[in-house]
Design an enzyme around this catalytic site. Structure first.
Site, PDB file in Angstrom:
ATOM      1  N   ASN A 149     -75.264  42.467 -77.449  1.00 44.97           N
ATOM      2  CA  ASN A 149     -74.980  42.611 -76.022  1.00 44.97           C
ATOM      3  C   ASN A 149     -75.965  41.864 -75.116  1.00 44.97           C
ATOM      4  O   ASN A 149     -75.649  41.578 -73.968  1.00 44.97           O
ATOM      5  CB  ASN A 149     -74.934  44.087 -75.630  1.00 44.97           C
ATOM      6  CG  ASN A 149     -76.038  44.901 -76.256  1.00 44.97           C
ATOM      7  OD1 ASN A 149     -76.254  44.848 -77.459  1.00 44.97           O
ATOM      8  ND2 ASN A 149     -76.760  45.652 -75.457  1.00 44.97           N
ATOM      9  N   SER A 197     -64.848  49.008 -76.876  1.00 43.40           N
ATOM     10  CA  SER A 197     -64.964  49.614 -75.547  1.00 43.40           C
ATOM     11  C   SER A 197     -64.047  48.864 -74.580  1.00 43.40           C
ATOM     12  O   SER A 197     -64.050  47.629 -74.548  1.00 43.40           O
ATOM     13  CB  SER A 197     -66.420  49.494 -75.095  1.00 43.40           C
ATOM     14  OG  SER A 197     -66.538  49.769 -73.731  1.00 43.40           O
ATOM     15  N   HIS A 199     -64.022  48.891 -71.148  1.00 43.59           N
ATOM     16  CA  HIS A 199     -64.542  48.355 -69.867  1.00 43.59           C
ATOM     17  C   HIS A 199     -65.225  47.003 -70.005  1.00 43.59           C
ATOM     18  O   HIS A 199     -65.495  46.328 -69.005  1.00 43.59           O
ATOM     19  CB  HIS A 199     -65.455  49.371 -69.161  1.00 43.59           C
ATOM     20  CG  HIS A 199     -66.798  49.591 -69.769  1.00 43.59           C
ATOM     21  ND1 HIS A 199     -67.929  49.002 -69.266  1.00 43.59           N
ATOM     22  CD2 HIS A 199     -67.205  50.348 -70.808  1.00 43.59           C
ATOM     23  CE1 HIS A 199     -68.977  49.397 -69.981  1.00 43.59           C
ATOM     24  NE2 HIS A 199     -68.562  50.214 -70.921  1.00 43.59           N
ATOM     25  N   CYS A 318     -78.716  49.892 -69.926  1.00 39.30           N
ATOM     26  CA  CYS A 318     -79.491  51.128 -70.042  1.00 39.30           C
ATOM     27  C   CYS A 318     -80.994  50.850 -69.904  1.00 39.30           C
ATOM     28  O   CYS A 318     -81.750  51.701 -69.509  1.00 39.30           O
ATOM     29  CB  CYS A 318     -79.262  51.811 -71.382  1.00 39.30           C
ATOM     30  SG  CYS A 318     -77.659  51.541 -72.067  1.00 39.30           S
TER      31      CYS A 318
HETATM   32  N1  PLP Z   1     -72.071  48.904 -78.128  1.00 46.88           N
HETATM   33  C1  PLP Z   1     -72.423  47.817 -77.432  1.00 46.88           C
HETATM   34  C2  PLP Z   1     -72.835  46.582 -78.154  1.00 46.88           C
HETATM   35  C3  PLP Z   1     -72.399  47.834 -76.029  1.00 46.88           C
HETATM   36  O1  PLP Z   1     -72.751  46.742 -75.347  1.00 46.88           O
HETATM   37  C4  PLP Z   1     -71.994  49.016 -75.373  1.00 46.88           C
HETATM   38  C5  PLP Z   1     -71.992  49.102 -73.922  1.00 46.88           C
HETATM   39  O2  PLP Z   1     -72.954  48.846 -73.243  1.00 46.88           O
HETATM   40  C6  PLP Z   1     -71.625  50.125 -76.154  1.00 46.88           C
HETATM   41  C7  PLP Z   1     -71.681  50.025 -77.527  1.00 46.88           C
HETATM   42  C8  PLP Z   1     -71.188  51.409 -75.539  1.00 46.88           C
HETATM   43  O3  PLP Z   1     -69.853  51.329 -75.106  1.00 46.88           O
HETATM   44  P1  PLP Z   1     -69.309  52.345 -73.999  1.00 46.88           P
HETATM   45  O4  PLP Z   1     -69.961  51.970 -72.704  1.00 46.88           O
HETATM   46  O5  PLP Z   1     -67.830  52.143 -73.994  1.00 46.88           O
HETATM   47  O6  PLP Z   1     -69.669  53.714 -74.461  1.00 46.88           O
END
Ligand code: PLP
Length: 374
Positions: A149, A197, A199, A318
């Site tokens: 990410n 996910s 969004h 986060c």
């Molecule tokens: N995994 C990764 C790599 C992400 O970037 C995110 C979101 O920031 C998530 C999991 C979590 O997804 P969600 O926001 O739908 O709970």
């Protein structure tokens, strides 16, 4: 709105045109898809059709898809399943996993499982040789994200699946960032589980799904028995229909997104801004780039751009308030580089004109620092 949004990896700009279409569709049929009357049945049909469509995007069947409240829940389901199925064993993750994987692994560690974290190299990738060394007869799960990410770097999941004994080791991949950005075939990758996910592709927050190869997964949330008893809670027809439509919108815009990312690099070079790309650009998602600006502290750049209504990020949403810099970039390089690196993530509304404005602003700050020394 007069701003430039370059934080798609945190959450994509919504496809609001789709929202309008789905709202008007649901105004005609608003029923609970589990209701036995005609309106309920109509929505159930729509739900099943949408699920079939969504499943195909990763070469799966609708039976393998469990709708969840998003990537976090999907990741939690996998680790919860492990906890319910085994009473001990070893789990291998990477040290760049999202917190929803890391925290689950941490929880299982406290309950007696052994957790092994793989490092990534300067290219942002785990090493297959390193993984081979860590696998043993006690390994029960390998959970490695398909793309990161913060850097967008793609991990060698297919190679992983080829070196492991699939009879004894489960393979999970958090495909949240990669979904609809690159082609994903769960059969080719030989995955047991994959988390998605909604969004991140312009659909609703708090929605997504878990792909599960075998449907004997332990439910995390029990109750009314929706999702074939694997995830209870009234079906979210609104989010499901939006996700279905957002898939095409995102996939159709991805070629342009990649061109725009390369345009950004070209413009940064043209302005002679001192920067380097973190990780191997040739092995990354089309929409994410992580940049090291030698002269500019990440927090200063983020704040400067923010004042100018340009929104980028220091890393994962986060942890972006963390002025010490991204842990992932620190793991790949060093602390100095982490403190001078930012993530720019683009999407369907990122035009060349917007990139021009952003580069001009970065140039302004870079020149000011070079001239004044701070
Ligand atoms: N995994 C990764 C790599 C992400 O970037 C995110 C979101 O920031 C998530 C999991 C979590 O997804 P969600 O926001 O739908 O709970």
């Amino acid at each position: 709105m007069n701003h430039i949004y370059l934080d798609y990896a945190a959450s994509s700009l919504k496809h609001f045109d789709i929202y309008k279409e789905v709202i008007s569709e649901l105004e005609q049929s608003y029923a609970n898809p589990s209701s036995s009357h005609s309106l309920g049945k109509l929505n159930n049909k729509k739900l099943i059709k949408a699920k079939e469509y969504i499943a195909k995007t990763i070469n799966a069947q609708k039976e393998n898809i469990i709708f969840t409240s998003g990537g976090t829940e999907a990741n939690n389901m996998v680790f919860n399943h492990i906890l319910n199925t085994y009473n001990k064993g070893e789990i291998i993750i990477s040290n760049i996993e999202h917190s929803s994987v890391k925290e689950c692994a941490e929880k299982l560690k406290k309950l007696g499982f052994k957790i092994i974290e793989l490092d990534v190299d300067k290219n942002g990738k785990i090493s297959i040789a390193d993984l081979k060394e860590k696998i043993n007869k006690n390994t029960i799960l390998i959970s490695i994200m398909l793309a990161n990410n913060e850097t967008g770097i793609i991990q060698p999941i297919e190679e992983i699946s080829k070196i492991i004994d699939k009879n004894n080791i489960l393979l999970h991949s958090d495909i949240v960032q990669a979904y609809c950005k690159i082609n994903i075939d769960v059969k080719k990758l030989n995955l047991d589980f994959a988390s998605v996910s909604a969004h991140k592709i312009g659909a609703t927050n708090n929605f997504g799904f878990l792909y599960t190869k075998n449907t004997n997964i332990t439910p995390l949330i029990i109750g009314g028995g929706q999702e074939n008893g694997l995830r209870s809670g009234t079906s979210d027809i609104f989010s499901t229909l939006i996700l279905k439509k957002a898939i095409d919108k995102t996939s159709n815009s991805i070629n342009q997104t990649l061109k725009t990312k390369h345009y950004l690099i070209t413009q940064l070079k043209k302005y002679k801004i001192d920067f380097e790309i973190n990780g191997d650009i040739n092995n990354s998602l089309p929409n994410i780039i992580n940049l090291y600006f030698k002269n500019i502290q990440a927090q200063r750049l983020i704040t400067f751009l923010d004042i100018n209504n340009i929104y980028i990020s220091g890393g994962a949403a986060c942890s972006s308030g963390n002025i010490l810099g991204s842990k992932i970039i620190k793991n790949m390089y060093d602390e100095h580089r982490a403190e001078h690196s930012v993530r720019i993530s683009i999407g369907f509304d990122t035009t060349y004109d917007k990139i021009d404005l952003v580069v001009k602003k970065i140039y302004e700050l870079d020149s000011r620092i070079k001239e004044r020394g701070n």
